[in-house]
Design an enzyme around this catalytic site. Structure first.
Site, PDB file in Angstrom:
ATOM      1  N   TYR A 290       0.847  -1.200   0.000  1.00 26.23           N
ATOM      2  CA  TYR A 290       0.000   0.000   0.000  1.00 26.23           C
ATOM      3  C   TYR A 290       0.885   1.255   0.000  1.00 26.23           C
ATOM      4  O   TYR A 290       0.755   2.129  -0.869  1.00 26.23           O
ATOM      5  CB  TYR A 290      -0.939  -0.005   1.214  1.00 26.23           C
ATOM      6  CG  TYR A 290      -1.532   1.362   1.474  1.00 26.23           C
ATOM      7  CD1 TYR A 290      -2.439   1.903   0.575  1.00 26.23           C
ATOM      8  CD2 TYR A 290      -1.139   2.119   2.581  1.00 26.23           C
ATOM      9  CE1 TYR A 290      -2.960   3.174   0.780  1.00 26.23           C
ATOM     10  CE2 TYR A 290      -1.659   3.387   2.789  1.00 26.23           C
ATOM     11  CZ  TYR A 290      -2.559   3.911   1.888  1.00 26.23           C
ATOM     12  OH  TYR A 290      -3.054   5.176   2.083  1.00 26.23           O
TER      13      TYR A 290
ATOM     14  N   HIS B  17     -10.300   0.779  10.997  1.00 27.82           N
ATOM     15  CA  HIS B  17      -9.706   1.919  11.699  1.00 27.82           C
ATOM     16  C   HIS B  17     -10.167   2.008  13.153  1.00 27.82           C
ATOM     17  O   HIS B  17     -11.307   1.684  13.486  1.00 27.82           O
ATOM     18  CB  HIS B  17     -10.034   3.221  10.956  1.00 27.82           C
ATOM     19  CG  HIS B  17      -9.361   3.283   9.625  1.00 27.82           C
ATOM     20  ND1 HIS B  17     -10.041   3.409   8.439  1.00 27.82           N
ATOM     21  CD2 HIS B  17      -8.056   3.187   9.293  1.00 27.82           C
ATOM     22  CE1 HIS B  17      -9.179   3.410   7.440  1.00 27.82           C
ATOM     23  NE2 HIS B  17      -7.967   3.265   7.927  1.00 27.82           N
TER      24      HIS B  17
ATOM     25  N   ARG C 107      -0.015  -6.006  15.752  1.00 25.24           N
ATOM     26  CA  ARG C 107      -0.400  -6.189  14.352  1.00 25.24           C
ATOM     27  C   ARG C 107       0.865  -6.029  13.507  1.00 25.24           C
ATOM     28  O   ARG C 107       1.609  -5.060  13.683  1.00 25.24           O
ATOM     29  CB  ARG C 107      -1.439  -5.136  13.973  1.00 25.24           C
ATOM     30  CG  ARG C 107      -1.943  -5.249  12.552  1.00 25.24           C
ATOM     31  CD  ARG C 107      -3.118  -4.317  12.298  1.00 25.24           C
ATOM     32  NE  ARG C 107      -2.759  -2.914  12.380  1.00 25.24           N
ATOM     33  CZ  ARG C 107      -3.607  -1.900  12.146  1.00 25.24           C
ATOM     34  NH1 ARG C 107      -4.868  -2.147  11.853  1.00 25.24           N
ATOM     35  NH2 ARG C 107      -3.217  -0.653  12.244  1.00 25.24           N
TER      36      ARG C 107
HETATM   37  N1  UDP Z   1      -5.676  -0.624  16.464  1.00 26.24           N
HETATM   38  C1  UDP Z   1      -5.995  -1.522  17.475  1.00 26.24           C
HETATM   39  N2  UDP Z   1      -7.068  -2.359  17.284  1.00 26.24           N
HETATM   40  C2  UDP Z   1      -7.837  -2.318  16.139  1.00 26.24           C
HETATM   41  C3  UDP Z   1      -7.510  -1.381  15.140  1.00 26.24           C
HETATM   42  C4  UDP Z   1      -6.413  -0.540  15.341  1.00 26.24           C
HETATM   43  O1  UDP Z   1      -5.335  -1.584  18.500  1.00 26.24           O
HETATM   44  O2  UDP Z   1      -8.778  -3.117  16.018  1.00 26.24           O
HETATM   45  C5  UDP Z   1      -4.503   0.253  16.648  1.00 26.24           C
HETATM   46  C6  UDP Z   1      -3.437   0.051  15.591  1.00 26.24           C
HETATM   47  O3  UDP Z   1      -2.535  -0.962  15.993  1.00 26.24           O
HETATM   48  C7  UDP Z   1      -2.794   1.417  15.510  1.00 26.24           C
HETATM   49  C8  UDP Z   1      -3.930   2.378  15.847  1.00 26.24           C
HETATM   50  O4  UDP Z   1      -4.929   1.583  16.479  1.00 26.24           O
HETATM   51  O5  UDP Z   1      -1.807   1.551  16.516  1.00 26.24           O
HETATM   52  C9  UDP Z   1      -4.511   3.033  14.618  1.00 26.24           C
HETATM   53  O6  UDP Z   1      -4.811   2.020  13.688  1.00 26.24           O
HETATM   54  P1  UDP Z   1      -5.649   2.292  12.367  1.00 26.24           P
HETATM   55  O7  UDP Z   1      -5.844   0.971  11.686  1.00 26.24           O
HETATM   56  O8  UDP Z   1      -6.862   3.090  12.708  1.00 26.24           O
HETATM   57  O9  UDP Z   1      -4.719   3.241  11.503  1.00 26.24           O
HETATM   58  P2  UDP Z   1      -3.205   3.037  10.969  1.00 26.24           P
HETATM   59  O10 UDP Z   1      -2.334   3.686  11.975  1.00 26.24           O
HETATM   60  O11 UDP Z   1      -2.960   1.590  10.805  1.00 26.24           O
HETATM   61  O12 UDP Z   1      -3.204   3.774   9.684  1.00 26.24           O
END
Ligand code: UDP
Length: 346
Positions: free
Chosen positions: A144, A192, A284
């Site tokens: 991505y 998100h 993750r």
């Molecule tokens: N996050 C989490 N649980 C979820 C989704 C996201 O703990 O079910 C955490 C993720 O690891 C990151 C933050 O929330 O630290 C923001 O994640 P998101 O996917 O919203 O945006 P990204 O930073 O990946 O663009």
């Protein structure tokens, strides 16, 4: 009073695109939206503005740009899921890079010279330091992010050779919703953090916090959440800059303040008045511990000033939208089933 401009917006039926289209229309611009509705929603765009078209169709795009006598393009249309891109890189390169190349080719043919591009903080990969400056190394760590790096590279060459000027806006974490609740985040599937936390309080199904053993104050990841309307505003400023003769540029779009996942949970609890059910799961894959923008360049050069910099306000607006539109929760509706009436009027 701004001079009305003729703007083509790709992906204008999606989350950030639709908020930007609304702002453009409110300012009296003449907007055409190109969207194939694979992710976006018909109800996000005034029907007479929408043109259902695939970006891969270079000829149709060139004809449309010609017919509209477009002066500039704002290009949102792209796939956005990091996880999906790790499983199906070919789709990300075909859609995000191939689609952008087709659009740029059409723009050259139609003589359209300015483009605002949706880029991402993912171009920085796992930066060594925070806050992140635009001059930090570009080193995407997933397809991505790489697809966005590749488009930024295309843009450099299209400027060099075809004098097509562009602004790349590297988004941090877009969040929130139209303050009046007409538009909001409706991704399917939703990945998100903020919409998932709101879903968790609504359904009672726990959300997994992805790791609490990072080197941050409470062990959870830090992100820079930026209100979608402030993000939309950055596009308007970038557009005005390019139409005013500004040279190609790239800017971070973030507030400069980071929040951990646990802090975000507390804010959601304060706004909703309910406990967030959650479990702590493993990290993750691909998550950087901390991503916070240095946003001085956008503020200094384009005069950007976020109106809704407080996380609490961002969550309030997201909650307001989520409560008003329970029928569009990610579990219940997809873009194809989206036959709700159009959301707002100008
Ligand atoms: N996050 C989490 N649980 C979820 C989704 C996201 O703990 O079910 C955490 C993720 O690891 C990151 C933050 O929330 O630290 C923001 O994640 P998101 O996917 O919203 O945006 P990204 O930073 O990946 O663009």
């Amino acid at each position: 009073m701004t001079t009305p401009r003729r703007i083509l917006v790709t992906g204008g039926a999606g989350y950030i695109g639709s908020h930007t289209v609304r702002l453009l229309l409110e300012r009296g611009h003449e907007v055409t939206v190109v969207d194939n509705l694979s992710k976006g929603y018909r109800h996000n765009v005034p029907p007479e503005r929408l043109c259902e078209l695939n970006l891969a169709d270079t000829d149709a795009l060139a004809r449309l740009l010609d017919r509209q006598r477009a002066e500039a393009v704002i290009h949102f249309a792209a796939f956005i899921s990091v996880g999906e891109s790790m499983r199906e890189p070919e789709r990300y390169f075909a859609n995000n890079v191939g689609g952008s190349l087709s659009l740029l080719t059409a723009m050259v043919r139609a003589g359209v010279k300015h483009l605002v591009f949706s880029s991402t903080a993912a171009v920085y990969g796992n930066p060594q330091d925070n806050p992140i400056l635009e001059t930090f190394p570009i080193q995407a760590v997933n397809p991505y992010g790489e697809s966005k790096v590749m488009v930024e590279t295309l843009l450099r060459w299209f400027d060099e050779i075809h004098h097509l000027s562009s602004v790349c806006l590297r988004y941090f974490n877009a969040a929130g919703a139209d303050p009046e609740g007409r538009l909001g985040e409706e991704h399917v599937p939703e990945t998100h953090l903020i919409p998932l936390l709101l879903q968790a309080v609504t359904t009672g199904t726990p959300i997994a916090v992805f790791g609490d053993d990072y080197e941050t104050p409470d062990g959870t990841c830090i992100r820079d959440y930026v209100h979608v309307d402030d993000l939309a505003q950055a596009h308007i400023l970038a557009l005005e800059y390019l139409l005013g003769g500004g040279a190609s540029e790239r800017f971070n779009v973030g507030t400069g303040t980071g929040h951990t996942v646990m802090e975000t949970i507390r804010v959601v609890e304060a706004v909703t008045g309910r406990k967030v059910p959650y479990t702590v799961g493993p990290r993750r894959e691909g998550d950087a511990p901390s991503l916070v923008a240095a946003s001085g360049k956008l503020r200094d050069k384009l005069g950007w000033k976020p109106q809704y910099a407080e996380l609490r306000t961002i969550v309030e607006h997201a909650w307001n939208f989520a409560r008003k539109r329970p029928g569009t929760s990610p579990d219940q509706a997809g873009p194809a089933g989206s036959d709700k009436p159009f959301n707002f009027s100008i």
